[in-house]
Design a protein around this motif. Structure first.
Motif, short mmCIF file in Angstrom:
data_model
loop_
_atom_site.label_atom_id
_atom_site.label_comp_id
_atom_site.label_asym_id
_atom_site.label_seq_id
_atom_site.Cartn_x
_atom_site.Cartn_y
_atom_site.Cartn_z
N ALA A 1 44.45 -0.49 -64.92
CA ALA A 1 43.07 -0.03 -64.85
C ALA A 1 42.09 -1.19 -65.05
N GLU A 2 41.01 -1.11 -64.30
CA GLU A 2 39.93 -2.09 -64.43
C GLU A 2 38.62 -1.34 -64.60
N TYR A 3 37.72 -1.97 -65.36
CA TYR A 3 36.45 -1.32 -65.68
C TYR A 3 35.31 -2.30 -65.49
N MET B 1 33.30 2.16 -75.16
CA MET B 1 33.46 1.53 -76.47
C MET B 1 32.21 1.64 -77.34
N ASP B 2 31.16 2.24 -76.77
CA ASP B 2 29.90 2.38 -77.49
C ASP B 2 29.37 1.02 -77.95
N ILE B 3 29.42 0.08 -77.02
CA ILE B 3 28.87 -1.26 -77.24
C ILE B 3 27.83 -1.47 -76.14
N PRO B 4 26.59 -1.76 -76.50
CA PRO B 4 25.58 -1.97 -75.47
C PRO B 4 25.98 -3.09 -74.50
N SER B 5 25.63 -2.92 -73.23
CA SER B 5 25.95 -3.93 -72.22
C SER B 5 25.41 -5.30 -72.60
N PHE C 1 37.99 -14.68 -71.35
CA PHE C 1 39.12 -14.23 -70.55
C PHE C 1 38.73 -13.16 -69.54
N VAL C 2 37.52 -12.61 -69.64
CA VAL C 2 37.10 -11.57 -68.70
C VAL C 2 36.90 -12.20 -67.33
N LYS C 3 37.54 -11.61 -66.34
CA LYS C 3 37.47 -12.10 -64.96
C LYS C 3 36.22 -11.54 -64.28
N ARG C 4 35.91 -12.14 -63.16
CA ARG C 4 34.80 -11.65 -62.33
C ARG C 4 35.32 -11.37 -60.92
N ASN D 1 32.12 -10.11 -56.13
CA ASN D 1 30.68 -9.86 -56.20
C ASN D 1 30.04 -10.48 -57.45
N GLY D 2 30.84 -11.09 -58.31
CA GLY D 2 30.35 -11.72 -59.53
C GLY D 2 30.29 -10.80 -60.72
N TYR D 3 30.62 -9.54 -60.54
CA TYR D 3 30.61 -8.58 -61.64
C TYR D 3 31.84 -8.76 -62.52
N ARG D 4 31.65 -8.52 -63.80
CA ARG D 4 32.76 -8.62 -64.75
C ARG D 4 33.77 -7.51 -64.49
N ILE D 5 35.03 -7.88 -64.61
CA ILE D 5 36.13 -6.92 -64.47
C ILE D 5 36.91 -6.94 -65.77
N PHE D 6 36.90 -5.81 -66.46
CA PHE D 6 37.58 -5.69 -67.74
C PHE D 6 38.90 -4.96 -67.55
N ARG D 7 39.94 -5.49 -68.20
CA ARG D 7 41.26 -4.84 -68.20
C ARG D 7 41.53 -4.28 -69.60
N GLU D 8 42.61 -3.56 -69.73
CA GLU D 8 42.94 -2.94 -71.02
C GLU D 8 42.99 -3.96 -72.16
N GLU D 9 43.63 -5.11 -71.90
CA GLU D 9 43.73 -6.11 -72.97
C GLU D 9 42.37 -6.68 -73.35
N ASP D 10 41.43 -6.69 -72.40
CA ASP D 10 40.07 -7.13 -72.71
C ASP D 10 39.40 -6.16 -73.68
N LEU D 11 39.69 -4.87 -73.48
CA LEU D 11 39.13 -3.85 -74.37
C LEU D 11 39.66 -4.03 -75.79
N GLY D 12 40.92 -4.41 -75.89
CA GLY D 12 41.49 -4.69 -77.21
C GLY D 12 40.77 -5.84 -77.90
N TRP D 13 40.48 -6.89 -77.15
CA TRP D 13 39.76 -8.02 -77.71
C TRP D 13 38.34 -7.60 -78.12
#
Length: 132
Positions: free
Chosen positions: A2-4, A13-17, A31-34, A37-49
């Motif tokens: 999954a990517e977000y 995560m209730d964290i403001p953008s 470690f967050v990839k883009r 289009n330049g937008y951030r792509i978050f993976r599950e392990e990124d959410l853990g961090w």
């Protein structure tokens, strides 16, 4: 896997953008990839961090110490003692804060009991004055 996007992560995560952007600017989530289009792509392990970062920020850990842990994590596997030392030192600070908070809680509870007693005495006197 999954990517977000940042808005999804913010809601999940209730964290403001803007806070997530700040974390990235400060080097806390390098470690967050883009995407193309330049937008951030978050993976599950990124959410853990992000959850780890949020937890330590709640405890008052300075951004510089967070950055150091993350940099050490990214740069090598054989620096466990350095990462552990940062967390241990922070834990010692938290223990001292906990002692101070416990004392503050005790004071507040004591004062609340005192107010209850004063109120009871006041109501008792008022009741007696009305009955006279």
């Amino acid at each position: 896997m999954a990517e977000y996007n940042i808005n999804e992560v913010s809601k999940m995560m209730d964290i403001p953008s803007h806070t997530i952007r700040f974390y990235e600017k400060e080097g806390l989530i390098p470690f967050v990839k883009r995407g193309e289009n330049g937008y951030r792509i978050f993976r599950e392990e990124d959410l853990g961090w992000l959850d780890f970062i949020r937890c330590l920020k709640i405890t008052g850990m300075p951004v510089s110490e967070l950055r150091e842990i993350i940099t050490l994590t990214i740069n090598g596997e054989d620096n466990f003692d350095l990462r552990r030392a940062i967390l241990f030192n922070h834990l010692e600070t938290l223990k001292e804060q906990q002692i101070q908070l416990d004392k503050a809680f005790d004071k507040v509870y004591t004062k609340l009991k005192y107010f209850d007693k004063l109120e009871e005495e006041f109501r008792s006197k008022s009741k007696n004055n009305v009955n006279m």
